[in-house]
Design an enzyme around this catalytic site. Structure first.
Site, PDB file in Angstrom:
ATOM      1  N   GLY A  45     -64.257   4.351  28.953  1.00  0.00           N
ATOM      2  CA  GLY A  45     -64.183   5.804  29.048  1.00  0.00           C
ATOM      3  C   GLY A  45     -65.326   6.398  29.833  1.00  0.00           C
ATOM      4  O   GLY A  45     -65.904   7.404  29.429  1.00  0.00           O
ATOM      5  N   ASN A  47     -65.442   7.740  32.964  1.00  0.00           N
ATOM      6  CA  ASN A  47     -65.185   8.628  34.100  1.00  0.00           C
ATOM      7  C   ASN A  47     -65.586  10.072  33.820  1.00  0.00           C
ATOM      8  O   ASN A  47     -65.528  10.922  34.693  1.00  0.00           O
ATOM      9  CB  ASN A  47     -63.703   8.579  34.500  1.00  0.00           C
ATOM     10  CG  ASN A  47     -62.800   9.125  33.405  1.00  0.00           C
ATOM     11  OD1 ASN A  47     -62.761   8.574  32.301  1.00  0.00           O
ATOM     12  ND2 ASN A  47     -62.071  10.184  33.684  1.00  0.00           N
ATOM     13  N   ILE A  50     -70.144  11.608  28.108  1.00  0.00           N
ATOM     14  CA  ILE A  50     -71.232  10.706  27.735  1.00  0.00           C
ATOM     15  C   ILE A  50     -71.138   9.380  28.482  1.00  0.00           C
ATOM     16  O   ILE A  50     -72.143   8.843  28.945  1.00  0.00           O
ATOM     17  CB  ILE A  50     -71.211  10.452  26.216  1.00  0.00           C
ATOM     18  CG1 ILE A  50     -71.529  11.733  25.444  1.00  0.00           C
ATOM     19  CG2 ILE A  50     -72.221   9.366  25.835  1.00  0.00           C
ATOM     20  CD1 ILE A  50     -71.359  11.592  23.946  1.00  0.00           C
ATOM     21  N   GLY A  51     -69.926   8.855  28.596  1.00  0.00           N
ATOM     22  CA  GLY A  51     -69.746   7.570  29.270  1.00  0.00           C
ATOM     23  C   GLY A  51     -70.184   7.602  30.715  1.00  0.00           C
ATOM     24  O   GLY A  51     -70.862   6.700  31.202  1.00  0.00           O
ATOM     25  N   SER A 174     -69.681   9.128  15.577  1.00  0.00           N
ATOM     26  CA  SER A 174     -69.835  10.580  15.458  1.00  0.00           C
ATOM     27  C   SER A 174     -70.329  10.907  14.057  1.00  0.00           C
ATOM     28  O   SER A 174     -70.092  10.144  13.112  1.00  0.00           O
ATOM     29  CB  SER A 174     -68.486  11.257  15.707  1.00  0.00           C
ATOM     30  OG  SER A 174     -68.477  12.582  15.210  1.00  0.00           O
ATOM     31  N   TYR A 200     -59.279  11.531  12.603  1.00  0.00           N
ATOM     32  CA  TYR A 200     -60.431  11.330  13.487  1.00  0.00           C
ATOM     33  C   TYR A 200     -61.642  10.832  12.692  1.00  0.00           C
ATOM     34  O   TYR A 200     -62.308   9.870  13.103  1.00  0.00           O
ATOM     35  CB  TYR A 200     -60.777  12.632  14.203  1.00  0.00           C
ATOM     36  CG  TYR A 200     -62.015  12.528  15.071  1.00  0.00           C
ATOM     37  CD1 TYR A 200     -61.987  11.828  16.270  1.00  0.00           C
ATOM     38  CD2 TYR A 200     -63.213  13.115  14.683  1.00  0.00           C
ATOM     39  CE1 TYR A 200     -63.115  11.713  17.063  1.00  0.00           C
ATOM     40  CE2 TYR A 200     -64.351  13.009  15.469  1.00  0.00           C
ATOM     41  CZ  TYR A 200     -64.297  12.302  16.656  1.00  0.00           C
ATOM     42  OH  TYR A 200     -65.431  12.176  17.431  1.00  0.00           O
TER      43      TYR A 200
END
Length: 222
Positions: A45, A47, A50-51, A174, A200
């Site tokens: 992830g 793009n 944070i990544g 998280s 989540y």
């Protein structure tokens, strides 16, 4: 003017407290100036968010960076941008859909066959508060992408990581994990009414539990 002093003071105090709290929770900016030439980093992830910021920072420090993203067009655009900003030519884009076991296996197989080493795996990709839905293999979307996909990817790359010890696996979770609850009888919300927030939080708690167990099993081995 005096009538504005108290509200402005209260606002300033609140902002200052928020900044201090953020620094306390996140431990503030990374103070390390270490470089990583010769090291290979895989980031999921990467793009956006944070990544992407992590990938750019590690590219700046001289690493060989492999971005794994669902949308290959956006991934390649991010890789080009990072190469341009860091002048590091060793930033590559690869397709990786964490909602598909088939895609995860294909990605891991390519890494294992084509890369000489993997020193760092950063499991960053995730979905948040999305509507009810299933992955290609029938898992709850948030649990499947946020936890199960990274669980499988980690184990498929684990031998390569251990060969490069000392290596690192970083799972991005998280604070939502604090209120998460694992329902081992119905992880995929097949029998109870779907709650996107609870789903989540469960997936983020699974990240933490996986991290703790992996660390315990690999203690002294990597």
């Amino acid at each position: 003017m005096s009538k504005y002093i108290l509200p402005l003071s209260a606002f300033g105090t609140a902002v200052g407290f928020a900044v201090l709290l953020k620094d306390y929770v996140t431990r503030g900016p990374c103070p390390s100036k270490a470089t990583i030439p010769g090291k290979t980093v895989v980031i999921t992830g990467a793009n956006t968010g944070i990544g992407k910021a992590t990938a750019q920072e590690l590219a700046k420090r001289g690493g060989r960076i492999i971005l794994g993203c669902r949308d290959l067009v956006k991934c390649e655009a991010a890789a080009r941008e990072i190469r341009g900003k860091t002048l590091n030519p060793h930033v590559y884009a690869r397709e990786l859909d964490l909602a598909s076991v088939r895609s995860i296996r294909r990605f891991a197989q390519a890494i294992n066959q084509e890369e000489r080493r993997v020193d760092i795996l950063i499991n960053n990709a995730g979905v948040m508060r999305c509507p009810a839905g299933k992955t290609e293999d029938g898992f709850d979307m948030q649990f499947g992408v946020n936890h199960l996909g990274h669980f499988l990817l980690t184990h498929l790359l684990l031998e390569k990581l251990q060969d490069c010890a000392p290596s690192r696996v970083i799972n991005v979770s998280s604070l939502a994990h604090v209120v998460g609850q694992m329902d081992f009888e119905d992880l995929n919300w097949d029998r109870k009414k779907f709650d996107t927030k609870r789903a989540y939080c469960q997936s983020k708690l699974a990240n933490v539990l996986f991290t703790r167990e992996l660390a315990a099993r690999l203690r002294g081995k990597s």
